[in-house]
Scaffold this motif. Structure first.
Motif, PDB file in Angstrom:
ATOM      1  N   ALA A   1       0.820  -1.209   0.000  1.00 22.64           N
ATOM      2  CA  ALA A   1       0.000   0.000   0.000  1.00 22.64           C
ATOM      3  C   ALA A   1       0.855   1.260   0.000  1.00 22.64           C
ATOM      4  CB  ALA A   1      -0.932  -0.008   1.207  1.00 22.64           C
ATOM      5  N   ARG A   2       2.045   1.212   0.610  1.00 20.24           N
ATOM      6  CA  ARG A   2       2.913   2.389   0.616  1.00 20.24           C
ATOM      7  C   ARG A   2       3.497   2.660  -0.760  1.00 20.24           C
ATOM      8  NH1 ARG A   2       8.324   3.507   4.338  1.00 20.24           N
ATOM      9  NH2 ARG A   2       9.368   2.498   2.557  1.00 20.24           N
ATOM     10  N   GLY A   3       3.525   1.611  -1.607  1.00 18.34           N
ATOM     11  CA  GLY A   3       4.085   1.752  -2.937  1.00 18.34           C
ATOM     12  C   GLY A   3       5.377   1.002  -3.149  1.00 18.34           C
ATOM     13  N   ASP A   4       5.914   0.406  -2.088  1.00 16.29           N
ATOM     14  CA  ASP A   4       7.119  -0.400  -2.215  1.00 16.29           C
ATOM     15  C   ASP A   4       6.793  -1.727  -2.894  1.00 16.29           C
ATOM     16  OD1 ASP A   4       9.194   0.966  -0.073  1.00 16.29           O
ATOM     17  OD2 ASP A   4       7.117   1.096   0.587  1.00 16.29           O
ATOM     18  N   ILE A   5       7.839  -2.359  -3.446  1.00 16.25           N
ATOM     19  CA  ILE A   5       7.726  -3.699  -3.999  1.00 16.25           C
ATOM     20  C   ILE A   5       8.688  -4.610  -3.242  1.00 16.25           C
ATOM     21  CG2 ILE A   5       8.020  -5.160  -6.032  1.00 16.25           C
ATOM     22  CD1 ILE A   5       7.346  -2.723  -7.755  1.00 16.25           C
ATOM     23  N   LEU A   6       8.180  -5.732  -2.757  1.00 14.63           N
ATOM     24  CA  LEU A   6       8.990  -6.729  -2.068  1.00 14.63           C
ATOM     25  C   LEU A   6       9.187  -7.915  -3.000  1.00 14.63           C
ATOM     26  CD1 LEU A   6       7.179  -6.766   1.411  1.00 14.63           C
ATOM     27  CD2 LEU A   6       8.807  -5.102   0.515  1.00 14.63           C
ATOM     28  N   VAL A   7      10.419  -8.384  -3.111  1.00 15.42           N
ATOM     29  CA  VAL A   7      10.752  -9.479  -4.010  1.00 15.42           C
ATOM     30  C   VAL A   7      11.441 -10.579  -3.220  1.00 15.42           C
ATOM     31  CG1 VAL A   7      12.101 -10.159  -6.033  1.00 15.42           C
ATOM     32  CG2 VAL A   7      10.995  -7.912  -5.976  1.00 15.42           C
ATOM     33  N   GLY A   8      10.955 -11.810  -3.377  1.00 14.66           N
ATOM     34  CA  GLY A   8      11.565 -12.921  -2.657  1.00 14.66           C
ATOM     35  C   GLY A   8      10.742 -14.180  -2.781  1.00 14.66           C
ATOM     36  N   PRO A   9      11.022 -15.177  -1.957  1.00 11.59           N
ATOM     37  CA  PRO A   9      10.303 -16.447  -2.025  1.00 11.59           C
ATOM     38  C   PRO A   9       8.961 -16.384  -1.301  1.00 11.59           C
ATOM     39  CG  PRO A   9      11.987 -16.553  -0.324  1.00 11.59           C
ATOM     40  CD  PRO A   9      12.160 -15.225  -1.003  1.00 11.59           C
ATOM     41  N   ASP A  10       8.032 -17.211  -1.770  1.00  9.75           N
ATOM     42  CA  ASP A  10       6.725 -17.325  -1.126  1.00  9.75           C
ATOM     43  C   ASP A  10       6.815 -18.364  -0.001  1.00  9.75           C
ATOM     44  OD1 ASP A  10       4.010 -17.288  -0.504  1.00  9.75           O
ATOM     45  OD2 ASP A  10       3.496 -18.734  -2.076  1.00  9.75           O
ATOM     46  N   ASN A  11       7.429 -17.944   1.104  1.00  4.66           N
ATOM     47  CA  ASN A  11       7.548 -18.830   2.265  1.00  4.66           C
ATOM     48  C   ASN A  11       7.186 -18.124   3.570  1.00  4.66           C
ATOM     49  OD1 ASN A  11       9.755 -17.175   2.693  1.00  4.66           O
ATOM     50  ND2 ASN A  11      11.300 -18.751   2.307  1.00  4.66           N
ATOM     51  N   GLY A  12       6.509 -16.976   3.448  1.00  2.32           N
ATOM     52  CA  GLY A  12       6.127 -16.188   4.614  1.00  2.32           C
ATOM     53  C   GLY A  12       7.062 -15.042   4.922  1.00  2.32           C
ATOM     54  N   LEU A  13       8.268 -15.056   4.348  1.00  3.31           N
ATOM     55  CA  LEU A  13       9.282 -14.043   4.639  1.00  3.31           C
ATOM     56  C   LEU A  13       8.797 -12.621   4.409  1.00  3.31           C
ATOM     57  CD1 LEU A  13      12.336 -13.358   5.182  1.00  3.31           C
ATOM     58  CD2 LEU A  13      12.693 -13.695   2.726  1.00  3.31           C
TER      59      LEU A  13
ATOM     60  N   GLN B   1       1.534 -17.917   4.675  1.00  4.86           N
ATOM     61  CA  GLN B   1       1.474 -17.012   5.812  1.00  4.86           C
ATOM     62  C   GLN B   1       2.585 -17.338   6.806  1.00  4.86           C
ATOM     63  OE1 GLN B   1      -0.824 -14.423   5.799  1.00  4.86           O
ATOM     64  NE2 GLN B   1      -1.198 -15.235   3.740  1.00  4.86           N
ATOM     65  N   LEU B   2       2.917 -16.385   7.645  1.00  4.42           N
ATOM     66  CA  LEU B   2       3.932 -16.575   8.670  1.00  4.42           C
ATOM     67  C   LEU B   2       3.319 -16.231  10.016  1.00  4.42           C
ATOM     68  CD1 LEU B   2       6.938 -17.248   9.183  1.00  4.42           C
ATOM     69  CD2 LEU B   2       7.390 -14.798   9.071  1.00  4.42           C
ATOM     70  N   ARG B   3       3.294 -17.186  10.895  1.00  5.39           N
ATOM     71  CA  ARG B   3       2.698 -16.974  12.210  1.00  5.39           C
ATOM     72  C   ARG B   3       3.741 -16.440  13.175  1.00  5.39           C
ATOM     73  NH1 ARG B   3      -2.286 -19.297  12.615  1.00  5.39           N
ATOM     74  NH2 ARG B   3      -2.847 -20.804  10.995  1.00  5.39           N
ATOM     75  N   LEU B   4       3.471 -15.287  13.739  1.00  5.50           N
ATOM     76  CA  LEU B   4       4.313 -14.713  14.784  1.00  5.50           C
ATOM     77  C   LEU B   4       3.626 -14.892  16.124  1.00  5.50           C
ATOM     78  CD1 LEU B   4       5.378 -11.386  13.048  1.00  5.50           C
ATOM     79  CD2 LEU B   4       6.684 -13.499  13.215  1.00  5.50           C
ATOM     80  N   PRO B   5       4.388 -15.040  17.194  1.00  5.25           N
ATOM     81  CA  PRO B   5       3.741 -15.166  18.509  1.00  5.25           C
ATOM     82  C   PRO B   5       2.972 -13.900  18.863  1.00  5.25           C
ATOM     83  CG  PRO B   5       6.110 -14.908  18.746  1.00  5.25           C
ATOM     84  CD  PRO B   5       5.847 -15.098  17.289  1.00  5.25           C
ATOM     85  N   ILE B   6       1.931 -14.054  19.644  1.00  7.46           N
ATOM     86  CA  ILE B   6       1.124 -12.918  20.067  1.00  7.46           C
ATOM     87  C   ILE B   6       1.127 -12.837  21.590  1.00  7.46           C
ATOM     88  CG2 ILE B   6      -0.340 -12.982  18.016  1.00  7.46           C
ATOM     89  CD1 ILE B   6      -2.467 -14.368  19.731  1.00  7.46           C
ATOM     90  N   ALA B   7       0.782 -11.678  22.097  1.00 10.35           N
ATOM     91  CA  ALA B   7       0.705 -11.452  23.539  1.00 10.35           C
ATOM     92  C   ALA B   7      -0.761 -11.451  23.968  1.00 10.35           C
ATOM     93  CB  ALA B   7       1.369 -10.127  23.905  1.00 10.35           C
ATOM     94  N   THR B   8      -1.033 -12.090  25.108  1.00  6.13           N
ATOM     95  CA  THR B   8      -2.402 -12.213  25.590  1.00  6.13           C
ATOM     96  C   THR B   8      -2.463 -11.897  27.084  1.00  6.13           C
ATOM     97  OG1 THR B   8      -2.799 -13.984  23.980  1.00  6.13           O
ATOM     98  CG2 THR B   8      -4.397 -13.737  25.770  1.00  6.13           C
ATOM     99  N   PRO B   9      -3.194 -10.857  27.489  1.00  6.93           N
ATOM    100  CA  PRO B   9      -3.377 -10.612  28.928  1.00  6.93           C
ATOM    101  C   PRO B   9      -4.184 -11.750  29.553  1.00  6.93           C
ATOM    102  CG  PRO B   9      -3.931  -8.658  27.631  1.00  6.93           C
ATOM    103  CD  PRO B   9      -3.803  -9.795  26.664  1.00  6.93           C
ATOM    104  N   ARG B  10      -3.727 -12.205  30.731  1.00  9.42           N
ATOM    105  CA  ARG B  10      -4.436 -13.292  31.422  1.00  9.42           C
ATOM    106  C   ARG B  10      -4.125 -13.265  32.908  1.00  9.42           C
ATOM    107  NH1 ARG B  10      -3.025 -18.266  33.164  1.00  9.42           N
ATOM    108  NH2 ARG B  10      -0.970 -18.108  32.184  1.00  9.42           N
TER     109      ARG B  10
END
Length: 278
Positions: A85-97, A161-170
């Motif tokens: 959306a900013r207008g940049d182009i990312l080039v690389g492998p389709d592995n989530g990177l 997709q690439l799953r990153l850990p998330i934070a959860t209040p508990r």
């Protein structure tokens, strides 16, 4: 006329493959500015590369960003380009990177598979797509070749997709995890200071906290508790003492002042953690 701008990140190391890729880019775009974000990403660590891109790209000029952490090179994984959306182009492998940095740049406007061989090197191999595909395609794009010419469109929902850990209040604390370990041994944790404040209340410098680190099943170690404080900067505690703070990317990090807390505690990426008041 503004010079073409490219950034470049890999797990290649500083010698050999990375300079070769830069040479390919400069052959096609001789006036280009190329900024090396880094080539010492931990080998094959796709998520480490994604986190570094996520941290760096907002501070880069608008341009084309090449990233190669590609343990699946030569397999059925796709070579792709993403228009953000900013207008940049990312080039690389389709592995989530490329997914977290694309989100950081406003999200994906369009994604395409790199199938136009006229933009590749004339001879390609199955083990060095950084040189043969990603570098020449990126350089051509930086020189103004239309994005649509790189190959057919792909639905962003179909990208890996690439799953990153998330934070959860508990229960009066924040469940989190080690998201990234930098070259100093500082451990970036999932979540933002606002997440922690929502879980435990205001974060004033010097507030005493406990971080419970889950056992690493791989070595049979027991869970570890670290008693520390919330601080604004490293020098607020004595050399060697731990601190929890907001890092330069805005997230929560755990460090030893002038030490390597990851080595000292044997921390690993994805290790669960919990932060609670002392």
């Amino acid at each position: 006329m503004t010079r073409p701008f490219l950034s470049f990140l890999t797990d290649f190391g500083p010698d050999g493959p990375a300079p070769i890729c830069r040479g390919v880019m400069l052959t096609i775009a001789p006036d280009a500015q190329i900024v090396d974000i880094g080539h010492n990403v931990r080998k094959y660590a796709i998520r480490d590369g994604a986190v570094l891109l996520w941290s760096a790209l907002p501070y880069m000029p608008l341009g084309v960003h090449v990233a190669v952490v590609d343990p699946g090179v030569g397999t059925e994984r796709k070579p792709i380009a993403i228009l953000t959306a900013r207008g940049d182009i990312l080039v690389g492998p389709d592995n989530g990177l490329l997914m977290p940095p694309a989100d950081r740049l406003g999200g994906i406007r369009q994604a395409r598979i790199l199938e136009n061989r006229e933009l590749w090197l004339p001879v390609t191999t199955s083990t060095f797509h950084g040189r043969d595909i990603f570098a020449p395609v990126a350089a051509n794009l930086a020189m103004g070749v239309p994005f649509e010419t790189v190959g057919p469109a792909i639905d962003p929902a179909d990208l890996v997709q690439l799953r990153l850990p998330i934070a959860t209040p508990r229960d009066g604390g924040l469940d989190t995890a080690v998201a990234f370990i930098d070259s100093f041994g500082n451990a970036r944790l999932a979540g933002w200071p606002d997440d922690l404040a929502a879980a435990i209340g205001p974060l004033e410098p010097g507030r005493a906290l406990v971080i419970e680190l889950a056992a690493r099943s791989s070595n049979g170690a027991r869970p570890t508790e670290v008693r520390t404080t919330w601080q604004r900067t490293f020098g607020a505690v004595a050399v060697g003492e731990p601190l929890l703070y907001q890092d330069s990317s805005g997230t929560i990090s755990l460090s030893d002042n002038q030490g390597n807390i990851a080595t000292r505690l044997g921390l690993v990426v994805d290790q669960p953690a919990r932060i609670r008041p002392a």
